[in-house]
Write a protein that holds these residues in place. Structure first.
Motif, PDB file in Angstrom:
ATOM      1  N   PHE A   1      17.431 -10.894  12.786  1.00 29.60           N
ATOM      2  CA  PHE A   1      17.011  -9.509  13.006  1.00 29.60           C
ATOM      3  C   PHE A   1      16.828  -9.226  14.499  1.00 29.60           C
ATOM      4  O   PHE A   1      17.247  -8.188  15.012  1.00 29.60           O
ATOM      5  CB  PHE A   1      15.705  -9.213  12.259  1.00 29.60           C
ATOM      6  N   GLU A   2      16.198 -10.157  15.200  1.00 27.80           N
ATOM      7  CA  GLU A   2      15.991  -9.975  16.635  1.00 27.80           C
ATOM      8  C   GLU A   2      17.323 -10.032  17.376  1.00 27.80           C
ATOM      9  O   GLU A   2      17.530  -9.283  18.345  1.00 27.80           O
ATOM     10  CB  GLU A   2      15.044 -11.053  17.167  1.00 27.80           C
ATOM     11  N   VAL A   3      18.221 -10.902  16.931  1.00 28.57           N
ATOM     12  CA  VAL A   3      19.563 -10.947  17.523  1.00 28.57           C
ATOM     13  C   VAL A   3      20.239  -9.579  17.384  1.00 28.57           C
ATOM     14  O   VAL A   3      20.795  -9.043  18.343  1.00 28.57           O
ATOM     15  CB  VAL A   3      20.430 -12.031  16.840  1.00 28.57           C
ATOM     16  N   LEU A   4      20.169  -9.011  16.188  1.00 28.51           N
ATOM     17  CA  LEU A   4      20.804  -7.715  15.938  1.00 28.51           C
ATOM     18  C   LEU A   4      20.181  -6.616  16.791  1.00 28.51           C
ATOM     19  O   LEU A   4      20.883  -5.764  17.342  1.00 28.51           O
ATOM     20  CB  LEU A   4      20.703  -7.370  14.452  1.00 28.51           C
ATOM     21  N   LYS A   5      18.840  -6.621  16.897  1.00 31.62           N
ATOM     22  CA  LYS A   5      18.160  -5.628  17.740  1.00 31.62           C
ATOM     23  C   LYS A   5      18.675  -5.689  19.174  1.00 31.62           C
ATOM     24  O   LYS A   5      18.979  -4.659  19.789  1.00 31.62           O
ATOM     25  CB  LYS A   5      16.643  -5.871  17.739  1.00 31.62           C
ATOM     26  N   ARG A   6      18.773  -6.899  19.721  1.00 30.88           N
ATOM     27  CA  ARG A   6      19.217  -7.048  21.111  1.00 30.88           C
ATOM     28  C   ARG A   6      20.670  -6.637  21.277  1.00 30.88           C
ATOM     29  O   ARG A   6      21.022  -5.974  22.257  1.00 30.88           O
ATOM     30  CB  ARG A   6      19.016  -8.496  21.566  1.00 30.88           C
ATOM     31  N   LEU A   7      21.499  -6.993  20.309  1.00 28.77           N
ATOM     32  CA  LEU A   7      22.912  -6.638  20.407  1.00 28.77           C
ATOM     33  C   LEU A   7      23.111  -5.133  20.337  1.00 28.77           C
ATOM     34  O   LEU A   7      23.935  -4.574  21.059  1.00 28.77           O
ATOM     35  CB  LEU A   7      23.704  -7.326  19.289  1.00 28.77           C
ATOM     36  N   ARG A   8      22.356  -4.481  19.469  1.00 32.96           N
ATOM     37  CA  ARG A   8      22.550  -3.041  19.291  1.00 32.96           C
ATOM     38  C   ARG A   8      22.073  -2.229  20.488  1.00 32.96           C
ATOM     39  O   ARG A   8      22.372  -1.041  20.595  1.00 32.96           O
ATOM     40  CB  ARG A   8      21.852  -2.568  18.017  1.00 32.96           C
ATOM     41  N   MET A   9      21.363  -2.832  21.401  1.00 34.09           N
ATOM     42  CA  MET A   9      20.959  -2.139  22.623  1.00 34.09           C
ATOM     43  C   MET A   9      22.157  -1.907  23.540  1.00 34.09           C
ATOM     44  O   MET A   9      22.166  -0.959  24.332  1.00 34.09           O
ATOM     45  CB  MET A   9      19.886  -2.947  23.355  1.00 34.09           C
ATOM     46  N   THR A  10      23.167  -2.761  23.432  1.00 32.97           N
ATOM     47  CA  THR A  10      24.312  -2.670  24.349  1.00 32.97           C
ATOM     48  C   THR A  10      25.666  -2.765  23.666  1.00 32.97           C
ATOM     49  O   THR A  10      26.683  -2.396  24.249  1.00 32.97           O
ATOM     50  CB  THR A  10      24.244  -3.788  25.411  1.00 32.97           C
ATOM     51  N   HIS A  11      25.722  -3.275  22.418  1.00 28.50           N
ATOM     52  CA  HIS A  11      26.996  -3.522  21.760  1.00 28.50           C
ATOM     53  C   HIS A  11      27.053  -2.858  20.380  1.00 28.50           C
ATOM     54  O   HIS A  11      26.059  -2.837  19.656  1.00 28.50           O
ATOM     55  CB  HIS A  11      27.232  -5.023  21.577  1.00 28.50           C
ATOM     56  N   LEU A  12      28.243  -2.337  20.044  1.00 31.34           N
ATOM     57  CA  LEU A  12      28.463  -1.749  18.727  1.00 31.34           C
ATOM     58  C   LEU A  12      29.448  -2.588  17.907  1.00 31.34           C
ATOM     59  O   LEU A  12      30.028  -2.110  16.943  1.00 31.34           O
ATOM     60  CB  LEU A  12      28.996  -0.315  18.877  1.00 31.34           C
ATOM     61  N   THR A  13      29.629  -3.838  18.293  1.00 28.47           N
ATOM     62  CA  THR A  13      30.514  -4.739  17.561  1.00 28.47           C
ATOM     63  C   THR A  13      30.087  -4.813  16.094  1.00 28.47           C
ATOM     64  O   THR A  13      28.902  -4.988  15.805  1.00 28.47           O
ATOM     65  CB  THR A  13      30.460  -6.152  18.167  1.00 28.47           C
ATOM     66  N   PRO A  14      31.020  -4.671  15.145  1.00 33.97           N
ATOM     67  CA  PRO A  14      30.657  -4.773  13.724  1.00 33.97           C
ATOM     68  C   PRO A  14      29.964  -6.094  13.412  1.00 33.97           C
ATOM     69  O   PRO A  14      30.399  -7.159  13.856  1.00 33.97           O
ATOM     70  CB  PRO A  14      32.011  -4.673  13.011  1.00 33.97           C
ATOM     71  N   VAL A  15      28.881  -6.006  12.633  1.00 33.34           N
ATOM     72  CA  VAL A  15      28.090  -7.190  12.270  1.00 33.34           C
ATOM     73  C   VAL A  15      27.983  -7.282  10.760  1.00 33.34           C
ATOM     74  O   VAL A  15      27.604  -6.316  10.090  1.00 33.34           O
ATOM     75  CB  VAL A  15      26.678  -7.126  12.881  1.00 33.34           C
ATOM     76  N   ILE A  16      28.325  -8.460  10.221  1.00 33.13           N
ATOM     77  CA  ILE A  16      28.113  -8.758   8.805  1.00 33.13           C
ATOM     78  C   ILE A  16      26.955  -9.744   8.718  1.00 33.13           C
ATOM     79  O   ILE A  16      27.020 -10.840   9.267  1.00 33.13           O
ATOM     80  CB  ILE A  16      29.366  -9.365   8.157  1.00 33.13           C
ATOM     81  N   MET A  17      25.877  -9.343   8.048  1.00 36.94           N
ATOM     82  CA  MET A  17      24.707 -10.202   7.906  1.00 36.94           C
ATOM     83  C   MET A  17      24.915 -11.177   6.749  1.00 36.94           C
ATOM     84  O   MET A  17      25.437 -10.812   5.691  1.00 36.94           O
ATOM     85  CB  MET A  17      23.457  -9.369   7.632  1.00 36.94           C
ATOM     86  N   LEU A  18      24.494 -12.429   6.951  1.00 36.95           N
ATOM     87  CA  LEU A  18      24.513 -13.445   5.909  1.00 36.95           C
ATOM     88  C   LEU A  18      23.096 -13.559   5.376  1.00 36.95           C
ATOM     89  O   LEU A  18      22.205 -14.068   6.062  1.00 36.95           O
ATOM     90  CB  LEU A  18      25.001 -14.784   6.470  1.00 36.95           C
ATOM     91  N   THR A  19      22.853 -13.048   4.178  1.00 35.19           N
ATOM     92  CA  THR A  19      21.490 -12.933   3.660  1.00 35.19           C
ATOM     93  C   THR A  19      21.259 -13.864   2.475  1.00 35.19           C
ATOM     94  O   THR A  19      22.205 -14.351   1.853  1.00 35.19           O
ATOM     95  CB  THR A  19      21.188 -11.490   3.209  1.00 35.19           C
ATOM     96  N   ALA A  20      19.979 -14.081   2.170  1.00 34.69           N
ATOM     97  CA  ALA A  20      19.627 -14.881   0.997  1.00 34.69           C
ATOM     98  C   ALA A  20      19.894 -14.077  -0.262  1.00 34.69           C
ATOM     99  O   ALA A  20      19.682 -12.858  -0.296  1.00 34.69           O
ATOM    100  CB  ALA A  20      18.149 -15.269   1.060  1.00 34.69           C
ATOM    101  N   LYS A  21      20.392 -14.742  -1.285  1.00 35.04           N
ATOM    102  CA  LYS A  21      20.727 -14.049  -2.519  1.00 35.04           C
ATOM    103  C   LYS A  21      19.502 -13.396  -3.136  1.00 35.04           C
ATOM    104  O   LYS A  21      18.453 -14.014  -3.278  1.00 35.04           O
ATOM    105  CB  LYS A  21      21.343 -15.028  -3.524  1.00 35.04           C
ATOM    106  N   GLY A  22      19.623 -12.129  -3.471  1.00 33.97           N
ATOM    107  CA  GLY A  22      18.553 -11.405  -4.144  1.00 33.97           C
ATOM    108  C   GLY A  22      17.459 -10.888  -3.243  1.00 33.97           C
ATOM    109  O   GLY A  22      16.512 -10.277  -3.718  1.00 33.97           O
TER     110      GLY A  22
END
Length: 227
Positions: A61-82
């Motif tokens: 989540f923190e990685v995504l927050k930092r990236l979205r401050m400067t980058h709009l590269t598409p991101v696919i999250m790998l999440t826990a099932k359910g």
């Protein structure tokens, strides 16, 4: 060939995914903790980032927050099932899609290919059309959106959702249609990804306009109002 960044701390899983995706024609860079992932993502250019949530040093989540401050590269999250919270929170932060562990490698490949096809189509398009309704102006060629002359910062998925709704202004666009056209997959039961992308759009538009231009048609989908 797409340039992918895989940020995953499970070394065995990361290497397996890397080997598989490379065998399918993709180039894959790896990072094994959150800080390294941010560093690599900010110094190199990627077509899609695959981002695990549970990471050492800083989480996904923190990685995504930092990236979205400067980058709009598409991101696919790998999440826990359910884990609905992780999926919804990731989408709220600007993730483009998610896939739950454990997942089929072919499904992940399909998600990646759907995103890269969408991006490539936009890059090759020569259309210079501008859609303007209800204080919102969307320039297809420049990939920009303005609300009352203020420019919005949208992810690629948010832009594509808005484009689809505005292209069908005044008409109901079903969630299934949005999922197929934008995410390249059928809408699964209880999948709230489309709802979250629309919610993000509404919040960003509302910062510059009081008009409720995207309305929910309960049980059907969404409609963008002309005025």
């Amino acid at each position: 060939m797409s340039q992918l960044l895989l940020i995953e701390d499970d070394l065995e899983l990361s290497n397996l995914l890397c080997e598989y995706l490379q065998s399918q024609g993709h180039s894959v860079s790896q990072a094994f903790d959150g800080e390294a992932g941010v560093s690599v993502a900010q110094t190199e250019q990627f077509d899609v980032i695959l981002l695990d949530i549970m990471l050492p040093k800083i989480d996904g989540f923190e990685v995504l927050k930092r990236l979205r401050m400067t980058h709009l590269t598409p991101v696919i999250m790998l999440t826990a099932k359910g884990d609905d919270f992780d999926r919804i929170f990731g989408l709220e932060l600007g993730a483009d899609d998610y896939i739950s562990k454990p997942f089929n490698h072919r499904e992940l490949l399909a998600r990646i290919n759907a995103i890269t096809r969408r991006v490539e189509f936009v890059k090759q398009s020569e259309i210079a059309e501008i859609l303007e309704y209800n204080h919102v102006s969307l320039n297809l060629a420049a990939r920009t959106v303005h609300v009352n002359k203020a420019q919005l910062t949208l992810t690629g998925t948010e832009f594509s959702v808005l484009q689809l709704l505005m292209a069908q202004v005044g008409k109901v666009v079903t969630k299934e249609t949005i999922s197929q056209e934008v995410l390249g997959r059928r809408l699964a039961p209880f999948d709230r990804s489309i709802d979250m992308h629309v919610s993000n759009l509404r919040k960003k538009i509302a910062q510059h306009s009081a008009a409720n231009c995207i309305q929910t048609m309960r049980g059907s989908g969404y409609v963008f109002l002309a005025q």
